[in-house]
Design a protein around this motif. Structure first.
Motif, PDB file in Angstrom:
ATOM      1  N   MET A   1       0.822  -1.219   0.000  1.00 29.35           N
ATOM      2  CA  MET A   1       0.000   0.000   0.000  1.00 29.35           C
ATOM      3  C   MET A   1       0.854   1.267   0.000  1.00 29.35           C
ATOM      4  O   MET A   1       0.521   2.255  -0.661  1.00 29.35           O
ATOM      5  N   THR A   2       1.947   1.241   0.728  1.00 31.25           N
ATOM      6  CA  THR A   2       2.858   2.389   0.713  1.00 31.25           C
ATOM      7  C   THR A   2       3.543   2.519  -0.635  1.00 31.25           C
ATOM      8  O   THR A   2       3.659   3.622  -1.197  1.00 31.25           O
TER       9      THR A   2
ATOM     10  N   ASP B   1       1.479   3.915  -3.773  1.00 26.35           N
ATOM     11  CA  ASP B   1       1.299   5.371  -3.746  1.00 26.35           C
ATOM     12  C   ASP B   1       2.592   6.097  -4.103  1.00 26.35           C
ATOM     13  O   ASP B   1       2.575   7.097  -4.834  1.00 26.35           O
ATOM     14  N   ASN B   2       3.711   5.608  -3.598  1.00 23.04           N
ATOM     15  CA  ASN B   2       5.000   6.237  -3.922  1.00 23.04           C
ATOM     16  C   ASN B   2       5.331   6.085  -5.403  1.00 23.04           C
ATOM     17  O   ASN B   2       5.846   7.023  -6.036  1.00 23.04           O
TER      18      ASN B   2
ATOM     19  N   LEU C   1       3.185   5.763  -7.921  1.00 22.36           N
ATOM     20  CA  LEU C   1       2.302   6.637  -8.700  1.00 22.36           C
ATOM     21  C   LEU C   1       2.769   8.083  -8.623  1.00 22.36           C
ATOM     22  O   LEU C   1       2.745   8.814  -9.628  1.00 22.36           O
ATOM     23  N   ARG C   2       3.227   8.503  -7.453  1.00 22.75           N
ATOM     24  CA  ARG C   2       3.727   9.877  -7.305  1.00 22.75           C
ATOM     25  C   ARG C   2       4.955  10.094  -8.178  1.00 22.75           C
ATOM     26  O   ARG C   2       5.047  11.099  -8.894  1.00 22.75           O
TER      27      ARG C   2
ATOM     28  N   ASP D   1      -2.102   8.468 -12.276  1.00 25.77           N
ATOM     29  CA  ASP D   1      -3.108   8.034 -11.310  1.00 25.77           C
ATOM     30  C   ASP D   1      -3.169   6.520 -11.172  1.00 25.77           C
ATOM     31  O   ASP D   1      -3.738   6.013 -10.200  1.00 25.77           O
ATOM     32  N   TYR D   2      -2.634   5.804 -12.160  1.00 25.78           N
ATOM     33  CA  TYR D   2      -2.709   4.342 -12.112  1.00 25.78           C
ATOM     34  C   TYR D   2      -1.570   3.751 -12.943  1.00 25.78           C
ATOM     35  O   TYR D   2      -0.999   4.426 -13.815  1.00 25.78           O
TER      36      TYR D   2
ATOM     37  N   VAL E   1      -5.707  -2.875  -4.246  1.00 26.23           N
ATOM     38  CA  VAL E   1      -5.053  -1.918  -5.136  1.00 26.23           C
ATOM     39  C   VAL E   1      -5.821  -1.816  -6.453  1.00 26.23           C
ATOM     40  O   VAL E   1      -6.045  -0.719  -6.980  1.00 26.23           O
TER      41      VAL E   1
ATOM     42  N   LYS F   1      -5.824   1.913  -8.619  1.00 23.49           N
ATOM     43  CA  LYS F   1      -4.417   2.305  -8.686  1.00 23.49           C
ATOM     44  C   LYS F   1      -3.623   1.397  -9.621  1.00 23.49           C
ATOM     45  O   LYS F   1      -2.529   1.764 -10.065  1.00 23.49           O
TER      46      LYS F   1
END
Length: 340
Positions: A102-103, A106-107, A109-110, A115-116, A141, A146
């Motif tokens: 989960m962490t 997000d990292n 995608l940034r 966005d995915y 996910v 994502k």
């Protein structure tokens, strides 16, 4: 020219050559050169791009994200991976736990500026996390939008069956496996490919040219060419060593007449060979110069006749590595070492 193929038992099409940035972006080449290679890939019809959070500790994803900025997101496919230690490399910064997945998504995608991702891949199997936990995290996910699909990398046939069965129960799709595969290294043929066919999973193969050895540029008794992977102190030299024995280099030199018969280079022959396997959807290529992309795409629709496939097997028969146990033996049997 590049072709577009369905990946596994899904409706997703990817280019049969995928541009990958392992050992290059954020590490081996400067960003301007990396960006030029990405744009060259796009110009030649390559729409699929493979990376991982561990490559240059996130820098490779960032470079790729900036290189793709401004492109129509609907026209490209982005694949990345999770497993190896990243970030501060603390006690939860590795593996396939729910927390790390989960962490990490997000990292990623940034860094990628999106966005995915189209395919989110388990970079190795995590023997210390229950497979149920990993698959549930991947399901969440996907449901969060994502990632569209899930893949794995260098999983054994048994592990691929686990992934398939759990994903089916949880209502999402594992559609790909990303193993090492080339004329010299064929360990997926006896077990992984048959299981993948049974499960509706296709291969996206890396190192189709055996780290460049199958291109024929490394010669017995000669120093590696300047700037080649064998001279890269940042990681390339270490990964290529097992393919640089005199026995292997002599055998590879005997592939040149076969390539000549087809009117192509040895590098193009190597790529065409892996793509001829029906369970291989795509081969990952890397580049440090845009002109390498132009050379590689020629292989995307070459067919090697059966008689030449036979000749290849005879030329290489003494140096082929095909023991299926190596997928397990070369995998991590515990999570990578982390800081305390």
């Amino acid at each position: 020219m590049v072709n577009y193929e369905f990946l596994g038992n899904s409706g997703l099409k990817v280019s049969n050559l995928i541009y990958g940035n392992w050992l290059t972006h954020g590490s081996q080449v400067e960003e301007d050169a990396a960006t030029a290679c990405v744009h060259a890939a796009l110009d030649h019809g390559i729409t699929s791009f493979d990376t991982a959070d561990v490559y240059a500790n996130g820098a490779a994803e960032s470079v790729l994200g900036r290189a793709l900025a401004g492109e129509n997101r609907d026209d490209i496919e982005i694949l990345t991976k999770v497993y190896w230690p990243t970030g501060r490399r603390r006690h939860n910064d590795a593996g396939l736990s729910r927390k790390h997945i989960m962490t990490s998504i997000d990292n990623s995608l940034r860094r990628l500026g999106t966005d995915y991702v189209d395919v989110y891949q388990a970079h190795r199997y995590d023997v210390e996390t229950p497979i149920e936990e990993t698959m549930q995290a991947f399901a969440d996910v996907v449901r969060a939008g994502k990632a569209l699909y899930i893949g794995v990398s260098e999983w054994t046939a048994e592990q691929i069956k686990y992934a398939h069965d759990f994903s089916k129960e949880l209502g999402f799709q594992v559609i790909s496996n990303q193993p090492q595969y080339n004329m010299l290294y064929r360990v997926i043929e006896p077990e992984v490919i048959p299981m993948s066919e049974q499960c509706g999973i296709n291969q996206i193969v890396f190192s189709p040219m055996a780290q460049g050895v199958l291109s024929g540029k490394y010669k017995v008794g000669e120093e590696p060419p300047a700037g080649s992977r064998a001279t890269d102190a940042k990681g390339g030299a270490r990964t290529i060593q097992r393919f640089l024995s005199d026995e292997i280099l002599r055998a590879v030199a005997n592939l040149k007449p076969i390539a000549d018969e087809l009117g192509i280079t040895q590098a193009q022959l190597a790529l065409a060979w892996v793509l001829q396997n029906d369970n291989v959807t795509s081969a990952i290529i890397g580049a440090t110069r845009p002109e390498q992309i132009a050379e590689n795409v020629v292989a995307a629709d070459i067919t090697v006749p059966d008689e030449l496939l036979y000749k290849i097997d005879r030329v290489l028969e003494d140096v082929i590595i095909d023991d299926p146990r190596l997928t397990w033996e070369n995998a991590p049997h515990e999570r990578p070492e982390i800081k305390r």
